[in-house]
Design an enzyme around this catalytic site. Structure first.
Site, PDB file in Angstrom:
ATOM      1  N   SER A  51     -32.129-113.240 -11.642  1.00 11.35           N
ATOM      2  CA  SER A  51     -32.005-114.721 -11.153  1.00 11.35           C
ATOM      3  C   SER A  51     -32.443-115.411 -12.064  1.00 11.35           C
ATOM      4  O   SER A  51     -33.492-115.633 -12.462  1.00 11.35           O
ATOM      5  CB  SER A  51     -32.384-114.515  -9.741  1.00 11.35           C
ATOM      6  N   ASP A  89     -26.947-122.811  -6.302  1.00 13.73           N
ATOM      7  CA  ASP A  89     -28.003-122.241  -6.338  1.00 13.73           C
ATOM      8  C   ASP A  89     -28.641-122.369  -7.900  1.00 13.73           C
ATOM      9  O   ASP A  89     -28.472-121.955  -8.856  1.00 13.73           O
ATOM     10  CB  ASP A  89     -27.447-120.707  -6.514  1.00 13.73           C
ATOM     11  N   HIS A 143     -32.352-119.768  -5.046  1.00 13.72           N
ATOM     12  CA  HIS A 143     -32.826-118.812  -4.269  1.00 13.72           C
ATOM     13  C   HIS A 143     -34.442-118.119  -4.777  1.00 13.72           C
ATOM     14  O   HIS A 143     -34.892-117.076  -4.187  1.00 13.72           O
ATOM     15  CB  HIS A 143     -31.816-117.643  -4.103  1.00 13.72           C
TER      16      HIS A 143
END
Length: 255
Positions: free
Chosen positions: A203, A109, A66
């Protein structure tokens, strides 16, 4: 098909504003010097930290899918303090994500970042080993997650120093029950019933268990980092070993 209710339930870990402000760890401490030499800061052309990552070969960094659409230009390795210029700054050649990745919260992801040149491995920069294709994490097994930036929900002030915190593995069945329905190929650790875990923008960083990078920071619940109602969720790297090996082999430098 995923229900509209589930799609609405999943709140992404990093949106535009959140990613732009960097990342960090909740209720953690500064990572000791000369530890976690595999940690990478994935940055934009303004030199701002966007996502975390970790070095798996001399020319490949793993991060989160992402983060793909952000303007990522280079990675920084070799220093826990991002304000200190004593580090290796290497341009990104290209990025690869799984073909079936759709959006954060729906699985797959994970991203591989190919560096334009090989990094120089030394006492400040090292690779981290990945798990085999099959790995069984134990419930309550203590692992670590690390990152730069925010230290609490709603905080817009990034930290310069790399922070790390211990998190406990949560049984996948329990995690599924708490979330209602999770993507395949994920691992849960930290967050639920604790103040320890990752926060917005962290992330792409690794979940490290017994010296192996077993997970990639993916998402948490409703941007709540201090007292989350559900576990933190990571991409399970062991389920992507064949894909990783194929990409690395096909895009490795020719000797």
């Amino acid at each position: 098909m995923l229900s509209l209710q589930k799609i609405l339930l999943l709140h992404v870990l990093a949106c535009l504003g959140q990613l732009a402000h960097g990342s960090d760890i909740i209720d953690g401490e500064k990572a000791p010097e000369n530890s976690m030499q595999y940690m990478a800061s994935v940055q934009n052309n303004n030199g701002h930290h966007v996502c975390g990552g970790f070095l798996i070969t001399e020319d490949f960094v793993v991060s989160a899918a992402h983060c793909y659409n952000w303007t990522l230009t280079h990675v920084v390795l070799g220093n826990h303090n991002l304000k200190n210029g004593n580090h290796q700054k290497i341009k990104i050649e290209n990025k690869t994500i799984p073909k079936n990745y759709i959006k954060v919260g729906l699985g797959n992801d994970i991203m591989l970042i190919k560096l334009l040149e090989k990094v120089q491995l030394n006492d400040r920069v090292q690779t981290i080993q990945l798990p085999p294709a099959e790995i069984n994490l134990q419930e309550n097994q203590v692992c670590q997650v690390a990152g730069w930036g925010k230290t609490k929900t709603g905080d817009n002030k990034p930290a310069d120093e790399l922070m790390v915190v211990d998190v406990s593995v949560i049984d996948k069945q329990v995690c599924n029950e708490l979330w209602g329905d999770l993507p395949d190929n994920v691992t849960c650790a930290g967050g639920y019933e604790t103040t320890k875990g990752f926060c917005q923008g962290d992330s792409g960083g690794p979940l490290v268990c017994d010296g192996l990078a077993v997970g990639v920071v993916s998402f948490n619940y409703e941007k709540n980092c201090n007292y989350p109602d559900k576990p933190n969720v990571y991409t399970d790297i062991s389920k992507y070993r064949q894909w990783i090996d194929k990409v690395v082999k096909s895009r490795k430098y020719e000797e």
